[in-house]
Design a protein around this motif. Structure first.
Motif, PDB file in Angstrom:
ATOM      1  N   ILE A 437      -0.227   3.625   5.893  1.00 52.90           N
ATOM      2  CA  ILE A 437      -0.414   4.159   4.541  1.00 52.90           C
ATOM      3  C   ILE A 437      -1.800   4.777   4.413  1.00 52.90           C
ATOM      4  O   ILE A 437      -1.968   5.880   3.879  1.00 52.90           O
ATOM      5  N   GLU A 438      -2.804   4.066   4.923  1.00 51.16           N
ATOM      6  CA  GLU A 438      -4.179   4.551   4.803  1.00 51.16           C
ATOM      7  C   GLU A 438      -4.360   5.878   5.520  1.00 51.16           C
ATOM      8  O   GLU A 438      -4.976   6.801   4.996  1.00 51.16           O
ATOM      9  N   HIS A 439      -3.794   5.986   6.727  1.00 58.54           N
ATOM     10  CA  HIS A 439      -3.936   7.230   7.480  1.00 58.54           C
ATOM     11  C   HIS A 439      -3.205   8.374   6.790  1.00 58.54           C
ATOM     12  O   HIS A 439      -3.760   9.469   6.634  1.00 58.54           O
ATOM     13  N   MET A 440      -1.970   8.132   6.374  1.00 54.73           N
ATOM     14  CA  MET A 440      -1.178   9.199   5.766  1.00 54.73           C
ATOM     15  C   MET A 440      -1.741   9.616   4.407  1.00 54.73           C
ATOM     16  O   MET A 440      -1.730  10.789   4.049  1.00 54.73           O
ATOM     17  N   ALA A 441      -2.222   8.640   3.631  1.00 47.38           N
ATOM     18  CA  ALA A 441      -2.753   8.952   2.308  1.00 47.38           C
ATOM     19  C   ALA A 441      -4.073   9.701   2.401  1.00 47.38           C
ATOM     20  O   ALA A 441      -4.466  10.421   1.485  1.00 47.38           O
ATOM     21  N   GLY A 442      -4.782   9.511   3.524  1.00 51.18           N
ATOM     22  CA  GLY A 442      -6.009  10.253   3.742  1.00 51.18           C
ATOM     23  C   GLY A 442      -7.246   9.657   3.109  1.00 51.18           C
ATOM     24  O   GLY A 442      -8.321  10.238   3.173  1.00 51.18           O
ATOM     25  N   THR A 443      -7.098   8.502   2.482  1.00 51.98           N
ATOM     26  CA  THR A 443      -8.250   7.856   1.852  1.00 51.98           C
ATOM     27  C   THR A 443      -8.267   6.387   2.222  1.00 51.98           C
ATOM     28  O   THR A 443      -7.220   5.731   2.228  1.00 51.98           O
ATOM     29  N   PRO A 444      -9.447   5.848   2.536  1.00 50.34           N
ATOM     30  CA  PRO A 444      -9.521   4.417   2.862  1.00 50.34           C
ATOM     31  C   PRO A 444      -9.301   3.567   1.626  1.00 50.34           C
ATOM     32  O   PRO A 444      -9.575   3.987   0.497  1.00 50.34           O
ATOM     33  N   ALA A 445      -8.764   2.383   1.838  1.00 48.05           N
ATOM     34  CA  ALA A 445      -8.523   1.465   0.730  1.00 48.05           C
ATOM     35  C   ALA A 445      -9.817   0.748   0.362  1.00 48.05           C
ATOM     36  O   ALA A 445     -10.519   0.243   1.223  1.00 48.05           O
ATOM     37  N   HIS A 448     -10.635  -2.957  -4.574  1.00 46.07           N
ATOM     38  CA  HIS A 448      -9.823  -3.151  -5.775  1.00 46.07           C
ATOM     39  C   HIS A 448      -8.366  -2.743  -5.582  1.00 46.07           C
ATOM     40  O   HIS A 448      -7.487  -3.214  -6.312  1.00 46.07           O
ATOM     41  N   ASP A 449      -8.076  -1.829  -4.611  1.00 47.36           N
ATOM     42  CA  ASP A 449      -6.670  -1.432  -4.449  1.00 47.36           C
ATOM     43  C   ASP A 449      -6.069  -1.873  -3.114  1.00 47.36           C
ATOM     44  O   ASP A 449      -4.948  -1.514  -2.793  1.00 47.36           O
ATOM     45  N   ARG A 450      -6.833  -2.654  -2.323  1.00 48.63           N
ATOM     46  CA  ARG A 450      -6.265  -3.127  -1.063  1.00 48.63           C
ATOM     47  C   ARG A 450      -5.041  -4.003  -1.312  1.00 48.63           C
ATOM     48  O   ARG A 450      -4.028  -3.888  -0.611  1.00 48.63           O
ATOM     49  N   GLU A 451      -5.132  -4.884  -2.312  1.00 43.79           N
ATOM     50  CA  GLU A 451      -3.989  -5.734  -2.613  1.00 43.79           C
ATOM     51  C   GLU A 451      -2.800  -4.903  -3.107  1.00 43.79           C
ATOM     52  O   GLU A 451      -1.644  -5.201  -2.799  1.00 43.79           O
ATOM     53  N   LEU A 452      -3.086  -3.828  -3.853  1.00 44.69           N
ATOM     54  CA  LEU A 452      -2.003  -2.956  -4.310  1.00 44.69           C
ATOM     55  C   LEU A 452      -1.321  -2.281  -3.115  1.00 44.69           C
ATOM     56  O   LEU A 452      -0.096  -2.130  -3.101  1.00 44.69           O
ATOM     57  N   ARG A 453      -2.083  -1.883  -2.111  1.00 46.04           N
ATOM     58  CA  ARG A 453      -1.471  -1.264  -0.931  1.00 46.04           C
ATOM     59  C   ARG A 453      -0.649  -2.283  -0.153  1.00 46.04           C
ATOM     60  O   ARG A 453       0.378  -1.944   0.436  1.00 46.04           O
ATOM     61  N   ARG A 454      -1.084  -3.524  -0.160  1.00 47.26           N
ATOM     62  CA  ARG A 454      -0.275  -4.555   0.476  1.00 47.26           C
ATOM     63  C   ARG A 454       1.046  -4.722  -0.260  1.00 47.26           C
ATOM     64  O   ARG A 454       2.104  -4.874   0.366  1.00 47.26           O
ATOM     65  N   ARG A 455       0.997  -4.703  -1.581  1.00 46.14           N
ATOM     66  CA  ARG A 455       2.240  -4.799  -2.367  1.00 46.14           C
ATOM     67  C   ARG A 455       3.127  -3.588  -2.103  1.00 46.14           C
ATOM     68  O   ARG A 455       4.348  -3.712  -2.004  1.00 46.14           O
ATOM     69  N   LEU A 456       2.510  -2.410  -2.006  1.00 45.07           N
ATOM     70  CA  LEU A 456       3.280  -1.199  -1.720  1.00 45.07           C
ATOM     71  C   LEU A 456       3.987  -1.322  -0.376  1.00 45.07           C
ATOM     72  O   LEU A 456       5.167  -0.972  -0.246  1.00 45.07           O
ATOM     73  N   ALA A 457       3.286  -1.829   0.635  1.00 45.94           N
ATOM     74  CA  ALA A 457       3.897  -2.005   1.951  1.00 45.94           C
ATOM     75  C   ALA A 457       5.072  -2.974   1.877  1.00 45.94           C
ATOM     76  O   ALA A 457       6.120  -2.754   2.501  1.00 45.94           O
ATOM     77  N   ARG A 458       4.905  -4.056   1.107  1.00 45.12           N
ATOM     78  CA  ARG A 458       6.005  -5.027   0.970  1.00 45.12           C
ATOM     79  C   ARG A 458       7.202  -4.397   0.275  1.00 45.12           C
ATOM     80  O   ARG A 458       8.356  -4.615   0.663  1.00 45.12           O
ATOM     81  N   THR A 481      -1.683   7.172  -8.719  1.00 43.36           N
ATOM     82  CA  THR A 481      -2.456   6.086  -8.128  1.00 43.36           C
ATOM     83  C   THR A 481      -1.516   5.143  -7.387  1.00 43.36           C
ATOM     84  O   THR A 481      -0.290   5.185  -7.579  1.00 43.36           O
ATOM     85  N   VAL A 482      -2.088   4.293  -6.564  1.00 46.82           N
ATOM     86  CA  VAL A 482      -1.276   3.293  -5.868  1.00 46.82           C
ATOM     87  C   VAL A 482      -0.576   2.403  -6.884  1.00 46.82           C
ATOM     88  O   VAL A 482       0.586   2.033  -6.717  1.00 46.82           O
ATOM     89  N   GLU A 483      -1.278   2.094  -7.962  1.00 44.34           N
ATOM     90  CA  GLU A 483      -0.681   1.228  -8.997  1.00 44.34           C
ATOM     91  C   GLU A 483       0.531   1.888  -9.630  1.00 44.34           C
ATOM     92  O   GLU A 483       1.539   1.235  -9.905  1.00 44.34           O
ATOM     93  N   ASP A 484       0.463   3.221  -9.872  1.00 46.68           N
ATOM     94  CA  ASP A 484       1.618   3.935 -10.436  1.00 46.68           C
ATOM     95  C   ASP A 484       2.829   3.816  -9.508  1.00 46.68           C
ATOM     96  O   ASP A 484       3.952   3.560  -9.955  1.00 46.68           O
ATOM     97  N   LEU A 485       2.592   4.022  -8.217  1.00 45.84           N
ATOM     98  CA  LEU A 485       3.696   3.984  -7.264  1.00 45.84           C
ATOM     99  C   LEU A 485       4.259   2.578  -7.121  1.00 45.84           C
ATOM    100  O   LEU A 485       5.482   2.395  -7.024  1.00 45.84           O
ATOM    101  N   VAL A 486       3.392   1.582  -7.111  1.00 41.48           N
ATOM    102  CA  VAL A 486       3.863   0.198  -7.041  1.00 41.48           C
ATOM    103  C   VAL A 486       4.730  -0.120  -8.256  1.00 41.48           C
ATOM    104  O   VAL A 486       5.786  -0.757  -8.128  1.00 41.48           O
ATOM    105  N   THR A 487       4.301   0.333  -9.433  1.00 44.91           N
ATOM    106  CA  THR A 487       5.091   0.089 -10.651  1.00 44.91           C
ATOM    107  C   THR A 487       6.470   0.715 -10.538  1.00 44.91           C
ATOM    108  O   THR A 487       7.488   0.107 -10.891  1.00 44.91           O
TER     109      THR A 487
END
Length: 693
Positions: A437-445, A448-458, A481-487
């Motif tokens: 996700i980090e590589h494809m998104a092009g921005t490091p986590a 504050h949003d690392r946990e959101l990216r973990r939820r996104l992966a799950r 945002t990652v939060e929007d996509l997780v929602t």
């Protein structure tokens, strides 16, 4: 500018000075990073290689120390653009690959093909001179790289061919004799020695060289010399003076041209994880005389093609005679599966066969293909195969080539028929999924949003295709945002829709649908009914109830679906579905089952659990059951049934109607069981209390 050397002692050279690197551990880590430049080398693999799978407790700390020392040496040497990145799950060496002697050797070999003999000899002499002794000579065998041995043999064999064409046959006899002692079963070397001896008026010695090889092959391998070597032997026996004339064709290669195919697609970017799978594939590489077949099987979207292509690029240097690739379209809604005859035509043309010389019959094409590959080392990648019959004519026999097959189904028949090795590819691990996700998104986590990216992966179920789609949405829509996509993904009703890319054929739903549409009618029907199942633990009995079939038929259907990776058998008669496959099945149930079918299947399932629960209660209370029983015959079996089916039983209650008398009866039974050994969560307890009261 720094240069890196693996073809001898491991070195980093700046100018004319070799930079001190440190002990064997430091040099071994550098060697592993250089063997896979610009790719992530997993830390676990480095540990396994350095300590032969028996690492000390401090192994990871020691590796970190080695990497720290390498970074310091690179910085001190002012290596210019070379640096080591910590990229989970390991490390990545960022380097211009033309600075590595292995890459230079491969490039010189490729450039030499098809050139006049004098120029070929110059380039191949230059490539051979890169070896300063055995590759990785100072590592004490800690790091193994058989592809480097194959690369040198390919260079030497091509060099001998050029020298034979230049009439330098007397000059190479001693070198060939010595090399054959180390590589006694390389038929191409034996043929080159025989030709050099014959042209040096040593016909009897040439025949002795053949007899020595034939004897060794029979005694140690139980095989005869190949057809081309036998033909050369026959020509020497009859004193065929045509052999005295220089010939640009290799002496053991059919006269079908000098093309070296390089058909691999572009390697995927942002690849993460799969270190164990890459290691497994590498262990299958043939030792030099026996064809090998590997199969990567797994569900849609799990990354089979990406892994196959990435690995194929990494080992391409071990196959100097080329790489062939064909998409077999075994599971393509837009096209019919590719015929083996058409792929053979494509391959033969790529190998230099003239259009008019391609045989008409399938068997004849397959025979010519096998003959051409008999003394070549070619990598053949057959992607998205439908079954073993589709690819069997494309398999070389008795050569040192390697075939890698990918498929959405288990190719057990191919394994049984050919001895192929098969690996089932699962989803990514959490760390690798986050890295992708980090590589494809092009921005490091950030924190504050690392946990959101973990939820996104799950929520993506760690499925590579779903992860890539999610990351592409983040990269392509800065306002998201990652939060929007997780929602959005948290809502199961919209999750599959969120994993589609607009104006693209990249879609998780579409990939799953292709697998579904390829199933036989009764299996597709079963998938639709599985979409109605409210629990997570599937078994033959509840599936038989859903489908209205007998238990044996349900068991056969589940195992067939497991072969297509629609379900996974975790233990005997216990099956589960990946979350995204389950959501796809629910959509199919909603759109392709009638209300009558849905109502009837739900009623059959409810009655299966109600009958089973009532029988279990009677057995636990009285030790016997008066009627029915779902096959239960003892208190022990009853307790085991409750234990195994408890979560499903509660799910059936939860999904039922409050006004349904049978749902109420099942709820009361569940409440009774919960007073014994079963505990209920707050939601389930509230539901049961409401129904029972």
């Amino acid at each position: 500018m720094a240069r890196f050397c693996l073809l001898g002692p491991v070195q980093m050279i700046v100018g004319e000075r070799s930079v001190p690197l440190g002990g064997t551990g430091v040099r071994s880590v550098l060697a592993m990073l250089l063997l896979e430049p610009n790719q992530v080398v997993p830390l676990d693999r480095i540990v396994d290689v350095l300590w032969a799978h028996e690492p000390p407790a401090s192994a990871r700390t020691m590796i970190q120390g080695y990497v720290s020392r390498l970074r310091q040496r690179i910085t001190e040497a002012d290596a210019g653009g070379v640096h080591i990145l910590t990229t989970p799950p390991g490390y990545r060496l960022v380097v211009d690959e033309s600075l590595i002697d292995v890459t230079v050797a491969r490039s010189l070999l490729a450039r030499a093909r098809g050139l006049p003999a004098a120029r070929r000899a110059e380039l191949l002499d230059e490539a051979n001179a890169l070896w300063r002794g055995p590759a990785l000579a100072d590592l004490g065998g800690r790091v193994s790289a058989p592809e480097l041995t194959e690369l040198r043999l390919a260079i030497l064999e091509a060099r001998f061919d050029a020298q034979l064409e230049l009439r330098r046959h007397r000059e190479i006899i001693g070198e060939l004799t010595q090399l054959i002692e180390a590589q006694p079963f390389r038929e191409r070397l034996v043929a080159q020695l025989m030709l050099a001896l014959y042209r040096s008026d040593r016909r009897a010695t040439a025949l002795e060289a053949y007899q020595l090889f034939a004897h060794r092959a029979a005694q140690e391998l139980g095989m005869d010399p190949g057809p081309q070597l036998r033909d050369l032997h026959a020509r020497v026996l009859r004193d065929d003076t045509a052999l005295l004339e220089p010939n640009p064709d290799p002496v053991v290669t059919p006269k079908v041209g000098v093309l070296v195919p390089a058909q691999l697609p572009r390697a995927p970017s942002g690849f993460a994880g799969r270190g164990d799978e890459i290691d497994w594939l590498t262990t299958l590489l043939p030792p030099g005389e026996t064809a090998a077949i590997g199969v990567l099987a797994g569900p849609a979207g799990v990354g089979k093609t990406a892994l196959a292509v990435l690995w194929a690029h990494r080992v391409a240097g071990a196959f100097p005679d080329g790489q062939l690739f064909a998409s077999m379209r075994g599971f393509d809604e837009q096209h019919t599966p590719v015929r083996a005859a058409d792929v053979l035509t494509q391959f033969l043309l790529a190998l230099g066969v003239a259009v008019d010389d391609v045989p008409i019959e399938l068997d004849d094409r397959a025979t010519l293909f096998r003959s051409i590959l008999a003394d070549r080392r070619v990598l053949v990648v057959l992607d998205d195969a439908r079954d073993g019959e589709q690819i069997h004519p494309l398999l070389p026999a008795g050569s040192s080539s390697f075939v890698l097959v990918t498929s959405r189904v288990r190719l057990d028949g191919l394994v049984a028929r050919t001895g192929a090795r098969m690996l089932t590819l699962g989803t990514l691990g959490p760390d690798a999924a986050e890295s992708l996700i980090e590589h494809m998104a092009g921005t490091p986590a950030h924190a504050h949003d690392r946990e959101l990216r973990r939820r996104l992966a799950r929520l993506c179920g760690y499925l590579p295709l779903a992860l890539r789609v999610s990351a592409a949405r983040l990269a392509g829509n800065p306002q998201w945002t990652v939060e929007d996509l997780v929602t959005e993904l948290t809502d199961e009703r919209s999750r599959l829709g969120a994993l589609d890319l607009e104006e693209s054929d990249t879609s998780v739903r579409a990939a799953l649908d292709v697998t579904y549409r390829s199933l036989r009618a009764e299996l597709a029907e079963t998938v639709r009914y599985l979409g109605l199942f409210p629990g997570t633990r599937l078994g033959p009995h509840p599936v038989a109830a859903l489908c209205g079939s007998d238990v044996d038929a349900a068991r056969r259907r589940l195992r067939s679906l497991a072969s297509s990776f629609v379900v996974t058998e975790t233990s005997r008669d216990v099956f589960v579905m990946h979350d995204l496959i389950r959501l796809h099945a629910q959509e199919l149930a909603e759109t392709e089952l009638s209300e009558v079918d849905v109502e009837a299947a739900g009623r059959r399932l409810l009655r299966y659990y109600l009958t089973g629960a009532e029988s279990a209660r009677e057995l636990l209370r009285h030790g016997e059951v008066r009627s029915g029983g779902n096959g239960l015959s003892s208190a022990r079996e009853a307790a085991e049934w409750i234990d195994q089916e408890w979560a499903n039983l509660l799910a059936v209650v939860e999904s039922g109607s409050d006004a349904d008398e049978e749902v109420l009866r099942l709820a009361r039974l569940a409440a009774e069981f919960s007073e014994g050994t079963r505990a209920l969560g707050p939601a389930a307890l509230s539901r049961l209390v409401r129904l029972v009261v």
